[in-house]
Design a protein around this motif. Structure first.
Motif, PDB file in Angstrom:
ATOM      1  N   TYR A  16       0.843  -1.194   0.000  1.00  0.00           N
ATOM      2  CA  TYR A  16       0.000   0.000   0.000  1.00  0.00           C
ATOM      3  C   TYR A  16       0.880   1.246   0.000  1.00  0.00           C
ATOM      4  N   SER A  17       0.361   2.291  -0.610  1.00  0.00           N
ATOM      5  CA  SER A  17       1.031   3.589  -0.493  1.00  0.00           C
ATOM      6  C   SER A  17       0.047   4.686  -0.838  1.00  0.00           C
ATOM      7  N   LEU A  18       0.430   5.893  -0.493  1.00  0.00           N
ATOM      8  CA  LEU A  18      -0.277   7.073  -0.965  1.00  0.00           C
ATOM      9  C   LEU A  18       0.568   7.716  -2.044  1.00  0.00           C
ATOM     10  N   LYS A  20       1.498  11.258  -4.393  1.00  0.00           N
ATOM     11  CA  LYS A  20       1.677  12.679  -4.087  1.00  0.00           C
ATOM     12  C   LYS A  20       0.775  13.552  -4.966  1.00  0.00           C
ATOM     13  N   ASP A  21      -0.060  14.349  -4.327  1.00  0.00           N
ATOM     14  CA  ASP A  21      -0.791  15.411  -5.006  1.00  0.00           C
ATOM     15  C   ASP A  21      -0.153  16.745  -4.649  1.00  0.00           C
ATOM     16  N   HIS A  28      -2.368  14.183  -1.028  1.00  0.00           N
ATOM     17  CA  HIS A  28      -2.176  12.749  -1.274  1.00  0.00           C
ATOM     18  C   HIS A  28      -3.375  12.137  -1.970  1.00  0.00           C
ATOM     19  N   LEU A  93       1.955   0.984  -5.817  1.00  0.00           N
ATOM     20  CA  LEU A  93       3.017   1.558  -4.989  1.00  0.00           C
ATOM     21  C   LEU A  93       3.495   2.817  -5.702  1.00  0.00           C
ATOM     22  N   CYS A  94       3.095   3.945  -5.193  1.00  0.00           N
ATOM     23  CA  CYS A  94       3.359   5.187  -5.914  1.00  0.00           C
ATOM     24  C   CYS A  94       4.780   5.660  -5.635  1.00  0.00           C
ATOM     25  N   GLY A  95       5.717   4.974  -6.271  1.00  0.00           N
ATOM     26  CA  GLY A  95       7.130   5.284  -6.054  1.00  0.00           C
ATOM     27  C   GLY A  95       7.686   6.274  -7.059  1.00  0.00           C
ATOM     28  N   ALA A  97       7.596   9.344  -7.081  1.00  0.00           N
ATOM     29  CA  ALA A  97       8.158  10.571  -6.506  1.00  0.00           C
ATOM     30  C   ALA A  97       9.655  10.415  -6.216  1.00  0.00           C
ATOM     31  N   PHE A  98      10.106   9.180  -6.008  1.00  0.00           N
ATOM     32  CA  PHE A  98      11.542   8.978  -5.760  1.00  0.00           C
ATOM     33  C   PHE A  98      12.337   9.458  -6.965  1.00  0.00           C
ATOM     34  N   ARG A  99      13.446  10.066  -6.705  1.00  0.00           N
ATOM     35  CA  ARG A  99      14.259  10.540  -7.823  1.00  0.00           C
ATOM     36  C   ARG A  99      15.139   9.414  -8.362  1.00  0.00           C
ATOM     37  N   GLU A 100      15.279   8.351  -7.580  1.00  0.00           N
ATOM     38  CA  GLU A 100      16.122   7.245  -8.002  1.00  0.00           C
ATOM     39  C   GLU A 100      15.275   6.206  -8.758  1.00  0.00           C
ATOM     40  N   HIS A 103      12.202   1.801  -7.794  1.00  0.00           N
ATOM     41  CA  HIS A 103      11.017   1.878  -6.939  1.00  0.00           C
ATOM     42  C   HIS A 103       9.778   1.505  -7.760  1.00  0.00           C
TER      43      HIS A 103
END
Lengths: 437, 80
Positions: A16-18, A20-21, A28, A93-95, A97-100, A103
């Motif tokens: 699970y994840s939220l 980014k809004d 979120h 999985l809202c990954g 937003a990670f810059r790497e 994810h």
């Protein structure tokens, strides 16, 4: 060193994840996966409850057959996840937003919404893929997200060309298309290509796993801009990918399939069993908790209590006996005349637009006639604008909202002011850009 | 599953890298039940946005330092 027992989080982490809004006062979103876009009326009511309690009553059907809620308070997320866990629901999985890199997860598997009703039913495959990959620690660290579509109706109702892997049923097996992606990440907009082979249904899960394993092992992990599977397919070429798959799985049967026409929505008709299906057009996928409950009730009253979402952000009532009665009831609460093939991304929440995709969609969609229409707020192309007859993609220059116009995947005009858009559509009707419905 | 808080000088350090929202926030709140001076390390931009905003509103003293793509968020309980 202090150790704290956080065991209760274990069932949520990785599943699970939220997201980014950054717009419309929302920080979120919650993207609820609906494998194959199929759910029952009871689950839809529970989602309506989540929307009402935690998301200001708003709910949106996404073009990957998910339900997305906004205005989610991160302090309430664990309570929401607990409720979803009880229902067997998971999130992306809202990954992003990670810059790497690394994810990435396997996103909601989209299916023809009429599987089993007008063609064979492979929804079991969507569920099997979802069960195996969602939350699997080995597969939530992919170089980048991975998108899968399955269709067996003979038409492109799942946006075949936009997915990393699309499985298109042909006679007695699946013909895979690979390496699609509509966003700006390298190598840019890319339509999925045929592998020229056919996979028997019993070997399809292993095939899917092998493709994802190749993505995991060989896609770029140094640069996020190069980490999508489409970049690997672009750099390797179809032949090398096929050789790598055959090295792992053995030789495949050759198959030639005419490329399906792009962008179909099933609107209404008769199922195999003589019952009917009817698709409710939902402009931009925007709904609310009250109407979700109404849809749940009507699906029980007129069908068997099952609802299916489409990749055009609409929803289908299946197993219907009295279609006219259903339409009469729906017409009290919905505008049934909005176009079926009109998609707008959630740019009003992500903060990347000033004049939002859904505003553009609402202002001109009804004038589009039979043309399909998609509005993406930015170059990430979330609405798959290159796949529509008429596509718009937003950009902000010097504080001003502009849109670029695509016609059937071809960029035909750049930097259009918002107030020019209705006039451009008039030009389209007159054939200036040689678009035919 | 155990959260590990490592003592570094005056503070305790919680490594919450590679976790999606809302887990860095949830873990930070758990940790603050045990310690008064905490540094949380995150690489998830939404968590780097949320943790200072939410805990700041709840009366904690919060300082954020960005270093090589990571955020180090120092959180202390205000003196009574």
């Amino acid at each position: 060193m202090i150790e704290i027992d956080a065991g209760f989080l274990s069932k949520f982490i990785g599943r699970y994840s939220l997201g980014k809004d950054s717009g419309n006062d929302s920080s979120h979103f919650l993207r609820i996966k609906i494998p194959g876009g199929r759910l029952d009326s009871k689950t839809l009511r529970e989602i309506a409850g989540l929307s009402e309690e935690f998301g200001r009553g708003y709910a949106e059907i996404t073009d990957r057959q998910d339900v997305q809620l906004h205005w989610i308070d991160p302090d309430m997320a664990l309570e929401i996840f607990e409720r979803m866990y009880g229902l067997g629901l998971r999130t992306d999985l809202c990954g992003q937003a990670f810059r790497e890199t690394c994810h990435g997860d396997v996103r909601n598997v989209v299916c023809c919404p009429l599987m089993g009703k007008i063609g064979p039913d492979f929804s079991w495959l969507a569920r099997e893929i979802n069960e195996f990959f969602s939350g699997n620690p080995e597969y939530i660290v992919l170089p980048h997200k991975f998108k899968i579509a399955i269709t067996a109706c003979g038409e492109d109702c799942v946006k075949i060309f936009a997915n990393d892997l699309s499985l298109v049923w042909y006679e007695d097996g699946f013909v895979p298309f690979v390496g699609g992606g509509m966003g700006a990440s390298m190598p840019g907009i890319r339509f999925a290509e045929k592998l020229g082979i056919k996979i028997p249904p019993e070997g399809t899960f292993e095939f899917v796993k092998a493709v994802i394993d190749i993505h995991k092992e060989f896609s770029n992990t140094e640069s996020k801009a190069k980490a999508r599977f489409k970049y690997l397919v672009h750099t390797w070429g179809i032949e090398r990918l096929r050789r790598e798959l055959e090295r792992r799985l053995g030789r495949f049967e050759e198959a030639e399939l005419d490329t399906p026409g792009i962008g179909v929505e099933h609107i209404s008709g008769i199922q195999h069993d003589g019952k009917n299906y009817f698709t409710l057009p939902v402009l931009g996928g925007v709904l609310d908790s009250e109407r979700l409950r109404l849809i749940a009730s009507l699906s029980e009253e007129y069908g068997g209590g099952e609802i299916r979402f489409t990749t055009w952000q609409n929803l289908v009532f299946v197993d219907v006996d009295d279609v006219e009665g259903l339409k009469d009831e729906l017409s009290t609460y919905f505008n049934l005349k909005v176009p079926y093939r009109a998609v707008g991304c959630a740019s009003d929440f992500c903060g990347k637009t000033i004049v939002h995709s859904k505003q553009i969609l609402s202002s001109v969609a009804e004038e589009m006639g039979d043309l399909s229409f998609a509005v993406s707020g930015c170059v990430n192309g979330c609405a798959c604008h290159p796949l529509a007859d008429v596509g718009l993609v937003g950009k902000i220059k010097k504080g001003k909202q502009l849109y670029d116009l695509f016609v059937r995947g071809r960029l035909v005009k750049k930097d259009i002011n918002v107030d020019e858009i209705p006039r451009l559509l008039k030009y389209l009707e007159e054939g200036v850009y040689e678009v035919k419905a | 599953m155990k959260l590990k808080l490592e003592k570094v000088g005056e503070k305790y350090v919680l490594d919450a890298r590679d976790l999606t929202c809302p887990f860095p926030l949830a873990m930070t709140k758990l940790a603050l039940k045990e310690v008064d001076d905490l540094e949380v390390i995150v690489n998830n931009p939404p968590s780097a946005r949320d943790i200072p905003a939410i805990l700041g509103k709840q009366g904690y003293l919060v300082d954020v330092e960005r270093e090589n793509g990571l955020w180090k968020i120092r959180i202390r309980k205000e003196s009574p």
